[in-house]
Design an enzyme around this catalytic site. Sequence first.
Site, PDB file in Angstrom:
ATOM      1  N   GLU A  63      38.620  43.063  27.662  1.00 26.31           N
ATOM      2  CA  GLU A  63      38.049  43.494  28.952  1.00 26.31           C
ATOM      3  C   GLU A  63      39.050  43.468  30.102  1.00 26.31           C
ATOM      4  O   GLU A  63      38.696  43.806  31.223  1.00 26.31           O
ATOM      5  CB  GLU A  63      36.846  42.605  29.282  1.00 26.31           C
ATOM      6  CG  GLU A  63      35.726  42.747  28.268  1.00 26.31           C
ATOM      7  CD  GLU A  63      34.569  41.788  28.506  1.00 26.31           C
ATOM      8  OE1 GLU A  63      34.771  40.762  29.181  1.00 26.31           O
ATOM      9  OE2 GLU A  63      33.466  42.070  28.001  1.00 26.31           O
TER      10      GLU A  63
ATOM     11  N   LYS B 139      43.023  39.992  26.282  1.00 23.70           N
ATOM     12  CA  LYS B 139      42.074  38.891  26.491  1.00 23.70           C
ATOM     13  C   LYS B 139      41.551  38.322  25.171  1.00 23.70           C
ATOM     14  O   LYS B 139      41.365  37.123  25.010  1.00 23.70           O
ATOM     15  CB  LYS B 139      40.898  39.389  27.328  1.00 23.70           C
ATOM     16  CG  LYS B 139      39.820  38.347  27.570  1.00 23.70           C
ATOM     17  CD  LYS B 139      38.624  38.921  28.311  1.00 23.70           C
ATOM     18  CE  LYS B 139      37.591  37.841  28.601  1.00 23.70           C
ATOM     19  NZ  LYS B 139      36.348  38.380  29.157  1.00 23.70           N
TER      20      LYS B 139
HETATM   21  C1  BGC Z   1      33.751  38.388  26.440  1.00 23.08           C
HETATM   22  C2  BGC Z   1      32.710  39.279  25.792  1.00 23.08           C
HETATM   23  C3  BGC Z   1      31.462  38.469  25.538  1.00 23.08           C
HETATM   24  C4  BGC Z   1      30.986  37.778  26.787  1.00 23.08           C
HETATM   25  C5  BGC Z   1      29.819  36.866  26.537  1.00 23.08           C
HETATM   26  C6  BGC Z   1      33.164  37.761  27.683  1.00 23.08           C
HETATM   27  O1  BGC Z   1      34.100  36.904  28.268  1.00 23.08           O
HETATM   28  O2  BGC Z   1      34.886  39.128  26.786  1.00 23.08           O
HETATM   29  O3  BGC Z   1      33.220  39.797  24.593  1.00 23.08           O
HETATM   30  O4  BGC Z   1      30.478  39.306  25.057  1.00 23.08           O
HETATM   31  O5  BGC Z   1      32.029  36.992  27.322  1.00 23.08           O
HETATM   32  O6  BGC Z   1      30.149  35.848  25.673  1.00 23.08           O
END
Ligand code: BGC
Length: 752
Positions: A504, A616
């Site tokens: 992300e 990430k």
């Molecule tokens: C992650 C996601 C995840 C979300 C909830 C985020 O920090 O990047 O992949 O779905 O946290 O756990």
Amino acid sequence: MLTSKTENIHTSEGETAPLWTVYEDSFDPTLKKLHSQETVYTIGNGYFCTRGTFEEGYPRADTATLLYGVFDQVPIAKEELANIPDWTEIKLFVNDERFRLDRGTILDYHRSLDLTQGLLSRSVSWESPNGVRISINSQRFASLADEHVGIIRFSITVDSTPDDQPAEILIRSSFNTAQGNYNLMHVETVDQAHTDDLLWLHTETKRSLVQLAQTMSFTSDRTDFRKEILDSDISPSIRLYGSLKPGESLTTEKVVVMYTSRDGTDDVIRTALEHHRALLSADNVSQSYNGQFLFESLLTTQREAWAHFWQEADILVEGDDKAQVGLRYSLYQLRINTSSHDTRYSIAAKGLTGFGYRGHVFHDTEIFMLPFFTYVLPDIARNLLLYRYHLLPAARKKAASNGYEGAQYPWESTLSGDETTPPSIIHPETGELIPVLNGFIELHITSSIAHATWEYWRVSGDDDFLQEYGAEVLLSTAQYWASRVEKNPERTEYEITNVIGPDEWHEHVNNNAYTNYMARNNIQCALQALDWLKTNSPTKARQLVQQLNLTDERLAYWQDIIEHIRIPQNPETGLFEQFEGFFDLPKLDQSKFEGRKDSYQGILGVEVVQRYQIVKQADVLMLLTVLEREFDLKTKEVNWDYYYPITDHAYGSSLTPALHVILASQLGRTADVVKLFLAGALVDLENLRGNTPEGVHAACAGAVWQAAILGIAGLRVDEHGYTTNPHWPDGWKRLAFSFKHKGEAIHVDLHR
Ligand code: BGC
């Protein structure tokens, strides 16, 4: 990141079941520790979870009981699981001095969570400021056998008093309505009263208007103690008072029954009272219920229910005690945060253990946790997938509102299936409003759901599910991708532009390998499901073809997408480019950040981190894991060597270290395996990410199961049966586990 601490892991020899116990033998009052241990010592049964706060209270404790699917509205983030009145409160006064661990002197302290029976126990020896010494023993559990019931046994012994005189004891058991999600209160009292010895509280959530009934009985083993019921809209209580000579004890028992209007009952109070009375009038409880408690009989059924779970779910590891306890703790978390029957909600990122992510459901469930349920508890896997099936109308609405066909699932989901990702968040330190794009452009959740649906069918052989529900999910999501892809006229390829992949930290990217490949897989599975239906259930096939308007022309178009969607991968080396242009970015010189205490995004900021090849969480590597059957070892290796070093394992996402074990095992990276496994298995037990106070990392718990079984044991199933291919990490000598394949229970016992 990984430490050799053994906190919370009880490995001392001589105990009956040391590798089943999470344990602490001193009390650390620092707030961060207090809150993270509250999360660790959560009890639950899938209907509710209660954080491990102390019965007598502690200043600034994050007390919470969260119920599966009980939400209330909030600004910006739409809705969140609502913290309900605390049912655990038991206040104790000794000679008018309040027992609390921030006062007086703690002489001895132990707390343990026995995973074999979901039992939380605490023993404390304490000296009051005026010199009375007492011992407290408390035990509590959320009944797995009777999900509406919570119970606490709370005992006090007066060890000594300064003048050797009896101590005056007042003990007050309450429901405390003054509970919120941090500062936000969700519940208010509708009514409160008592009938005979049963006290009841009727509350409702302020905006969603969920009705909640809680009933309480509070009894003791001493007839010389007097009892009073105090009605109150805020803190209704039952109190007992009397005196104890040095050496004397009082044992009390608090039984609580909870129902909500989500349980399909019109009169929640009547239902809860009837349930409670039935418990008290059971054969093994005396009518007066003085002198005889429910605890033992409820604990017997509790033990049986947990034994049944462990019989199906336990994984035995010999040779690494930390891994063993961490693994069992992960399985415990998966169980307590999941309803055994409710298909209207799914497992939140933090389950029911804390306020983080507000009870919203992410791809964490389908990609990280579902494999455990699919292989071990397929009935629950089916329920979790039915949750998505029921929300198809909302997913269709989302797709349509974005100008697409088919079903597009929300990145964050709650009860309605509407997108609940907050469009922005307030930075906790600067107060700045930061836009959150995930709800708009992180699309891969849709194919994650399709993948989990397919895998469930492949492993369970549940044809009825595929026919009645799964095929419609597969076809509707494929339809979304078919309308979402864009044809690039210059390249004659299909593209998916402007997305966020699993990593992300890079936003607005084009042709993210994971997103495109998973979208293609989604369409492939949908076509295969349709073929299967045509053979096995032609009526259903015709119905879906008509309902979704799946003309031959459209299906041919789907096939064309499968053949021509852009997958950024070097055909010679097999190396994927995470998204187009990723390789043009400079690599981040990580050596400059040695000793850092934050993620690269935290240090560099949202804008700057995008300009580097720093990841990430697994993105390309997640693709190679999730669809691992599609890739050969050489491809896995070349991508591992490229992406593993540029992933922020320490402070990026907690989700992927354990998932990485699957590739690391296959590639023989043994040193990495142990490290990665423990990074997942101990994430909450050792608060490795610093955010355990906000709840457990449920995805991580699911990844830990995958790491052990799909990674280290190398389990694979296909239509012919199963194979294992163990890759033993250092120290591991034996791995035994059970799973189900097409309805058949299989037990595997691997020895090195
Ligand atoms: C992650 C996601 C995840 C979300 C909830 C985020 O920090 O990047 O992949 O779905 O946290 O756990």
